[in-house]
Design a protein around this motif. Sequence first.
Motif, short mmCIF file in Angstrom:
data_model
loop_
_atom_site.label_atom_id
_atom_site.label_comp_id
_atom_site.label_asym_id
_atom_site.label_seq_id
_atom_site.Cartn_x
_atom_site.Cartn_y
_atom_site.Cartn_z
N MET A 95 -40.13 -24.28 13.96
CA MET A 95 -39.63 -23.41 12.88
C MET A 95 -38.42 -24.03 12.20
SD MET A 95 -39.76 -19.60 14.55
CE MET A 95 -38.90 -18.80 13.19
N SER A 96 -37.54 -24.59 13.02
CA SER A 96 -36.32 -25.17 12.47
C SER A 96 -36.67 -26.32 11.52
CB SER A 96 -35.45 -25.65 13.63
OG SER A 96 -34.31 -26.26 13.14
N LEU A 97 -37.67 -27.11 11.89
CA LEU A 97 -38.08 -28.22 11.02
C LEU A 97 -38.72 -27.70 9.73
CD1 LEU A 97 -39.40 -30.61 13.77
CD2 LEU A 97 -37.40 -30.96 12.33
N ALA A 98 -39.25 -26.47 9.78
CA ALA A 98 -39.83 -25.89 8.57
C ALA A 98 -38.79 -25.04 7.80
CB ALA A 98 -41.04 -25.02 8.94
N LYS A 99 -37.57 -25.05 8.26
CA LYS A 99 -36.46 -24.29 7.67
C LYS A 99 -36.73 -22.79 7.66
CE LYS A 99 -36.22 -27.28 4.15
NZ LYS A 99 -35.77 -28.11 3.01
N LEU A 100 -37.49 -22.34 8.66
CA LEU A 100 -37.64 -20.90 8.89
C LEU A 100 -36.42 -20.46 9.70
CD1 LEU A 100 -41.42 -20.88 9.79
CD2 LEU A 100 -40.40 -19.85 7.76
N ASN A 101 -35.91 -19.26 9.42
CA ASN A 101 -34.64 -18.91 10.06
C ASN A 101 -34.63 -17.55 10.76
OD1 ASN A 101 -34.65 -17.31 7.80
ND2 ASN A 101 -32.51 -17.69 7.27
N VAL A 102 -35.80 -16.90 10.88
CA VAL A 102 -35.84 -15.62 11.62
C VAL A 102 -37.07 -15.61 12.53
CG1 VAL A 102 -35.97 -13.10 11.45
CG2 VAL A 102 -34.86 -14.40 9.62
N GLU A 133 -32.89 -14.05 30.17
CA GLU A 133 -33.88 -14.90 29.50
C GLU A 133 -33.79 -14.76 27.98
OE1 GLU A 133 -37.63 -15.16 32.49
OE2 GLU A 133 -36.94 -13.16 31.96
N LEU A 134 -33.62 -13.53 27.54
CA LEU A 134 -33.55 -13.31 26.09
C LEU A 134 -32.27 -13.91 25.50
CD1 LEU A 134 -35.09 -9.74 25.95
CD2 LEU A 134 -36.10 -11.84 25.05
N LYS A 135 -31.17 -13.83 26.27
CA LYS A 135 -29.92 -14.43 25.77
C LYS A 135 -30.07 -15.95 25.66
CE LYS A 135 -26.56 -10.98 27.14
NZ LYS A 135 -25.65 -10.50 28.16
N GLU A 136 -30.77 -16.51 26.63
CA GLU A 136 -31.02 -17.95 26.58
C GLU A 136 -31.81 -18.30 25.31
OE1 GLU A 136 -33.08 -19.37 30.10
OE2 GLU A 136 -33.98 -20.98 28.90
N LEU A 137 -32.78 -17.47 25.01
CA LEU A 137 -33.60 -17.72 23.81
C LEU A 137 -32.76 -17.57 22.53
CD1 LEU A 137 -36.64 -18.36 23.38
CD2 LEU A 137 -36.91 -15.96 22.73
N VAL A 138 -31.88 -16.59 22.51
CA VAL A 138 -31.00 -16.38 21.34
C VAL A 138 -30.14 -17.63 21.11
CG1 VAL A 138 -28.98 -15.08 20.51
CG2 VAL A 138 -30.94 -13.87 21.47
N ALA A 139 -29.59 -18.18 22.19
CA ALA A 139 -28.72 -19.36 22.05
C ALA A 139 -29.55 -20.57 21.59
CB ALA A 139 -28.04 -19.66 23.39
N TYR A 140 -30.74 -20.69 22.15
CA TYR A 140 -31.62 -21.80 21.78
C TYR A 140 -31.96 -21.71 20.29
CZ TYR A 140 -35.42 -25.22 22.45
OH TYR A 140 -36.21 -26.34 22.38
N ALA A 141 -32.24 -20.50 19.83
CA ALA A 141 -32.58 -20.30 18.41
C ALA A 141 -31.37 -20.59 17.53
CB ALA A 141 -33.07 -18.86 18.20
N ALA A 142 -30.19 -20.11 17.93
CA ALA A 142 -28.99 -20.32 17.09
C ALA A 142 -28.71 -21.80 16.93
CB ALA A 142 -27.81 -19.60 17.71
N ASP A 143 -28.96 -22.58 17.97
CA ASP A 143 -28.76 -24.04 17.87
C ASP A 143 -29.69 -24.64 16.82
OD1 ASP A 143 -26.80 -24.10 19.73
OD2 ASP A 143 -28.08 -24.78 21.39
N ARG A 144 -30.70 -23.90 16.45
CA ARG A 144 -31.65 -24.39 15.44
C ARG A 144 -31.55 -23.57 14.15
NH1 ARG A 144 -32.36 -25.48 20.12
NH2 ARG A 144 -33.46 -27.35 20.88
N ALA A 145 -30.43 -22.89 13.99
CA ALA A 145 -30.14 -22.09 12.78
C ALA A 145 -31.12 -20.93 12.61
CB ALA A 145 -30.13 -22.97 11.52
N ILE A 146 -31.58 -20.38 13.72
CA ILE A 146 -32.57 -19.30 13.66
C ILE A 146 -32.00 -18.03 14.31
CG2 ILE A 146 -34.89 -18.58 14.42
CD1 ILE A 146 -35.63 -21.60 14.36
N ARG A 147 -32.20 -16.91 13.63
CA ARG A 147 -31.82 -15.61 14.16
C ARG A 147 -33.01 -15.03 14.92
NH1 ARG A 147 -31.90 -12.79 8.80
NH2 ARG A 147 -31.87 -11.00 10.21
N ILE A 148 -32.73 -14.19 15.89
CA ILE A 148 -33.85 -13.47 16.54
C ILE A 148 -33.65 -11.97 16.32
CG2 ILE A 148 -35.17 -13.02 18.62
CD1 ILE A 148 -34.59 -15.71 19.61
N VAL A 149 -34.67 -11.33 15.77
CA VAL A 149 -34.65 -9.89 15.52
C VAL A 149 -35.61 -9.23 16.51
CG1 VAL A 149 -35.22 -8.08 13.85
CG2 VAL A 149 -34.20 -10.22 13.06
#
Length: 590
Positions: A95-102, A133-149
């Motif tokens: 997603m990050s490579l596709a510039k998707l952010n959510v 586990e979800l917090k880990e995923l949130v941090a992983y996403a933020a490192d790729r400029a992605i929000r998790i809703v």
Amino acid sequence: MGIEVHFEVAPTPGLTPDLHSDAASEIEFGDTLTVRAATEWGAIHSLATVAQLAGESHAIKRIHDRPAYPWRGLMIDVARHFIPLPALKRTLDAMSLAKLNVLHLHLTDDQAFRFRSEAHPELASGQAWDAAELKELVAYAADRAIRIVPELDMPGHATSWLAARPEWGAGPAPQPSRRFGVHEACLDPTNPAVLRAVETLLGELADIFPDPFLHFGGDEVNGNWWNAHEGVQRLMRSEGFKTSDVQADFNRKLTSIIRQLGRRPLAWDEALHPALAGDTVIQAWRGTRARDAALAAGFDCVLSAPYYLDLFYPASLHHCFDPGGDLVAAEDRLLADDRTRHVREGLQWMAGFARLPAMPVAPAGEQGQVLGGEACLWSELVDEGCLDSRLWGRLPAIAERFWCGAGAREAGLLERTAAFRRSLARQGIVPEDSETLRRAFPELAPIEPLVEMLEPVKWYRRLLGAAFERRVSGLGESDVARPYDADTPLNRLVDHLPPESLASRRVEADLAAGSDMQPWIEGWRRQRQAVSELAQVDAGLRDASRALGELADILDDGDCSLSGEKIDALAGPFGEYLLPVAHAVASNRR
Ligand code: ACM
């Protein structure tokens, strides 16, 4: 050969992106590559742009890169089938490579509740994630400029909640459900314990997910239980409510909880109601008119209707929809495309579907904004094994539209999407579909010329089976058994077949270019023989094989002026398969 990249960006450690994060950058190509960005999110996106430009003309000296829409999302339904964290992480990488952010996680549905709440652990079904586990995923996403809703779907689609806590329901205790389709089970909106539990659950999610939005679902409420529930009936009588007003009243309480948590509410478009809190963002999914209804009533909107990846449309038919553009023209194109002809009644039914309430019109200047779009992957027919093929053949095209808006170009779309896909494979993120198919079905190697021409049938035709005809002709479908439930193994060819046959598109291009068609013709004849030698072939595949053999003869013969009925007979459906190349052959006028 490596390149040296020089960044000029103020780092923002520990932060997560939000809706208004500045995603823009300026990229300057010189002896070194210089990226100027106001935020690290902009810098992260710039790397994706640089990667996409690798190998292109070096005439470009400078790019001002900025998105058309701030919301460029992907929803994954992790309830119907569980998607393990490593699969979500590789999805975030891509997603990050596709510039998707959510990334929107649809955490709960009738079949499962995928959040292991500390206060209500009894709700979690089998495979579910805990807070860590979800917090880990949130941090992983933020490192790729992605929000998790996160989404908790309420008050319908709640069978999994009620199998664990029947006292929260407005009807009889349901059994855990494995079937698909709208269920009757519904939360009891008059029970204060329900609201207390929802407040606790949303509070836990707000602690885990720093994102400014919380999604409360709200789709497909079947009113049967409420119509038979004493407490709900009393409420309806005392307030003069209809069923939709009961849901609106419940939504008013949900939006109030969400605001008290410091978050902004987001819901599917059934939440549209004159009583809905005005800061709620509407996710438009029923046809495309829901977008305009929401905007006119002053609600900001995220468009999803044309981006349902589980409907097996080709990339170009998603790409032609601009979230803020003319949706009617794009919808006409979807309806007119040969490849959706076998589901036309279904598409027409869907286009006229949204039963939208009469809404007060917002004063001039206070119309809602289109925040962007969100592709949706509902997972009735998707598990970890076929996740990648359901996403990455088409999602890059949708992501391009979200980034470029009205400026997106259709020319070269297929090539750009395929190149993106190859780059994911090269980086070891997601394998190519052909590779996955070869590994999963080695016995089908002799019929590769057939397999590469096939597509799964479109829209809800796989999911509905025989109920498809009944639905589009307005007959009840409830007494018709559906072919799939949550326990059906997704291990057949059709489960893994890419939604769009790129080989068919190559045939189209070769026909247009006047290329030698003999290699195709030979392959199509070879597969006809090879199918008859396979030990086990399902009837659909056998019929498609016969049709492809016939197309080889027609093409070889040179007389491709086929009647409409003949084209339909050669294009399928054959069971759950289509042979879209029949349309290309039929349009050959050489
Ligand atoms: C939905 O597709 N039920 C939002």
